[in-house]
Design a protein around this motif. Structure first.
Motif, PDB file in Angstrom:
ATOM      1  N   PHE A 141      26.651  18.621  47.171  1.00  0.00           N
ATOM      2  CA  PHE A 141      26.052  19.959  47.232  1.00  0.00           C
ATOM      3  C   PHE A 141      25.577  20.300  48.836  1.00  0.00           C
ATOM      4  O   PHE A 141      25.693  21.099  49.422  1.00  0.00           O
ATOM      5  CB  PHE A 141      24.709  19.861  46.470  1.00  0.00           C
ATOM      6  N   ILE A 142      24.688  18.982  49.205  1.00  0.00           N
ATOM      7  CA  ILE A 142      24.146  19.381  50.880  1.00  0.00           C
ATOM      8  C   ILE A 142      25.193  19.230  51.881  1.00  0.00           C
ATOM      9  O   ILE A 142      25.204  19.785  52.750  1.00  0.00           O
ATOM     10  CB  ILE A 142      23.164  18.362  50.944  1.00  0.00           C
ATOM     11  N   ARG A 143      26.363  18.297  51.653  1.00  0.00           N
ATOM     12  CA  ARG A 143      27.267  18.126  52.944  1.00  0.00           C
ATOM     13  C   ARG A 143      28.322  18.707  52.793  1.00  0.00           C
ATOM     14  O   ARG A 143      29.199  18.648  53.699  1.00  0.00           O
ATOM     15  CB  ARG A 143      27.490  16.722  53.118  1.00  0.00           C
ATOM     16  N   VAL A 144      28.936  19.424  51.390  1.00  0.00           N
ATOM     17  CA  VAL A 144      29.981  19.947  51.242  1.00  0.00           C
ATOM     18  C   VAL A 144      30.039  21.470  50.895  1.00  0.00           C
ATOM     19  O   VAL A 144      30.191  22.167  51.759  1.00  0.00           O
ATOM     20  CB  VAL A 144      31.102  19.308  50.325  1.00  0.00           C
ATOM     21  N   ALA A 145      29.458  21.557  49.815  1.00  0.00           N
ATOM     22  CA  ALA A 145      29.390  23.018  49.239  1.00  0.00           C
ATOM     23  C   ALA A 145      28.549  23.701  50.026  1.00  0.00           C
ATOM     24  O   ALA A 145      28.916  25.099  50.596  1.00  0.00           O
ATOM     25  CB  ALA A 145      28.876  23.019  47.771  1.00  0.00           C
ATOM     26  N   SER A 146      27.321  23.580  50.468  1.00  0.00           N
ATOM     27  CA  SER A 146      26.317  24.354  51.322  1.00  0.00           C
ATOM     28  C   SER A 146      26.930  24.699  52.720  1.00  0.00           C
ATOM     29  O   SER A 146      26.830  25.814  53.095  1.00  0.00           O
ATOM     30  CB  SER A 146      24.905  23.705  51.434  1.00  0.00           C
ATOM     31  N   PRO A 147      27.557  23.746  53.356  1.00  0.00           N
ATOM     32  CA  PRO A 147      27.917  24.083  54.729  1.00  0.00           C
ATOM     33  C   PRO A 147      29.275  25.027  54.482  1.00  0.00           C
ATOM     34  O   PRO A 147      29.352  25.863  55.338  1.00  0.00           O
ATOM     35  CB  PRO A 147      28.347  22.746  55.375  1.00  0.00           C
ATOM     36  N   ALA A 148      29.820  24.764  53.537  1.00  0.00           N
ATOM     37  CA  ALA A 148      31.127  25.802  53.263  1.00  0.00           C
ATOM     38  C   ALA A 148      30.647  27.087  52.805  1.00  0.00           C
ATOM     39  O   ALA A 148      31.279  27.837  53.341  1.00  0.00           O
ATOM     40  CB  ALA A 148      31.944  25.165  51.977  1.00  0.00           C
ATOM     41  N   ALA A 149      29.708  27.158  52.200  1.00  0.00           N
ATOM     42  CA  ALA A 149      29.107  28.452  51.774  1.00  0.00           C
ATOM     43  C   ALA A 149      28.639  29.261  53.064  1.00  0.00           C
ATOM     44  O   ALA A 149      28.827  30.360  53.234  1.00  0.00           O
ATOM     45  CB  ALA A 149      27.846  28.481  50.942  1.00  0.00           C
ATOM     46  N   PHE A 150      27.933  28.625  53.951  1.00  0.00           N
ATOM     47  CA  PHE A 150      27.546  29.248  54.996  1.00  0.00           C
ATOM     48  C   PHE A 150      28.612  29.628  55.992  1.00  0.00           C
ATOM     49  O   PHE A 150      28.441  30.718  56.372  1.00  0.00           O
ATOM     50  CB  PHE A 150      26.557  27.949  56.035  1.00  0.00           C
ATOM     51  N   VAL A 151      29.570  28.719  56.147  1.00  0.00           N
ATOM     52  CA  VAL A 151      30.723  29.167  56.921  1.00  0.00           C
ATOM     53  C   VAL A 151      31.290  30.133  56.500  1.00  0.00           C
ATOM     54  O   VAL A 151      31.958  31.311  57.222  1.00  0.00           O
ATOM     55  CB  VAL A 151      31.739  27.888  57.228  1.00  0.00           C
ATOM     56  N   ALA A 152      31.400  30.209  54.967  1.00  0.00           N
ATOM     57  CA  ALA A 152      32.187  31.422  54.334  1.00  0.00           C
ATOM     58  C   ALA A 152      31.569  32.766  54.634  1.00  0.00           C
ATOM     59  O   ALA A 152      32.295  33.768  54.770  1.00  0.00           O
ATOM     60  CB  ALA A 152      32.366  31.277  52.780  1.00  0.00           C
TER      61      ALA A 152
END
Length: 164
Positions: free
Chosen positions: A49-60
């Motif tokens: 959640f913290i190191r994969v999904a959340s940064p990907a959400a921010f970049v998206a």
């Protein structure tokens, strides 16, 4: 420039959505584990959640916002797409909340909740894809003129406020 930004946006969305689809499967395993064994699952879930999904959400979201302004796509279907992306953000936030509460002592996540969360995520992703790929012509039938014209709210306020 736009092609690279679009590629980054699509890749980030793929990673974000994959993370959101994987999380309910991890959540459901919590109820089968002892509190000690659940600590390792908690670590894995938080890392996803913290190191994969959340940064990907921010970049998206950042890349999508950049595309919105670079391509000047201020249409009805795009605004509806942004609302559906907002639903994806709510699912993301709800998943983070579940991570915080699920791994407390004696936490559990029943199977039907897994399917409900996965189904909501899949429907939201399908909605985004439908709006982006079909780009439907949405007409505001039945809405008052002040809602369908740029600056319409200002003209409504001008007619309502008393003149001195």
């Amino acid at each position: 420039m736009i092609a690279w930004l679009k590629a980054v946006h699509i890749l980030a969305l793929m990673v974000w959505c994959a993370g959101l689809l994987a999380l309910p499967g991890l959540f459901v395993h919590r109820s089968r584990l002892s509190d000690t064994a659940a600590a390792e699952l908690h670590r894995l879930t938080r890392t996803l959640f913290i190191r994969v999904a959340s940064p990907a959400a921010f970049v998206a979201v950042v890349a999508g916002t950049g595309l919105l302004f670079l391509r000047e796509v201020f249409t009805t279907w795009m605004m509806l797409k942004l609302v559906v992306v907002g639903v994806l953000v709510v699912i993301h936030i709800r998943s983070g909340h579940l991570i915080l509460n699920l791994f407390a002592p004696h936490g559990s996540f029943v199977a039907w909740r897994r399917w409900a969360l996965t189904g909501a995520t899949v429907c939201t992703i399908a909605g985004i894809l439908t709006l982006v790929l079909a780009k439907p012509e949405l007409t505001p039938a039945g809405l008052p003129d002040w809602l369908t014209q740029p600056g319409g709210l200002q003209s409504l306020v001008d007619t309502i406020k008393p003149t001195p």
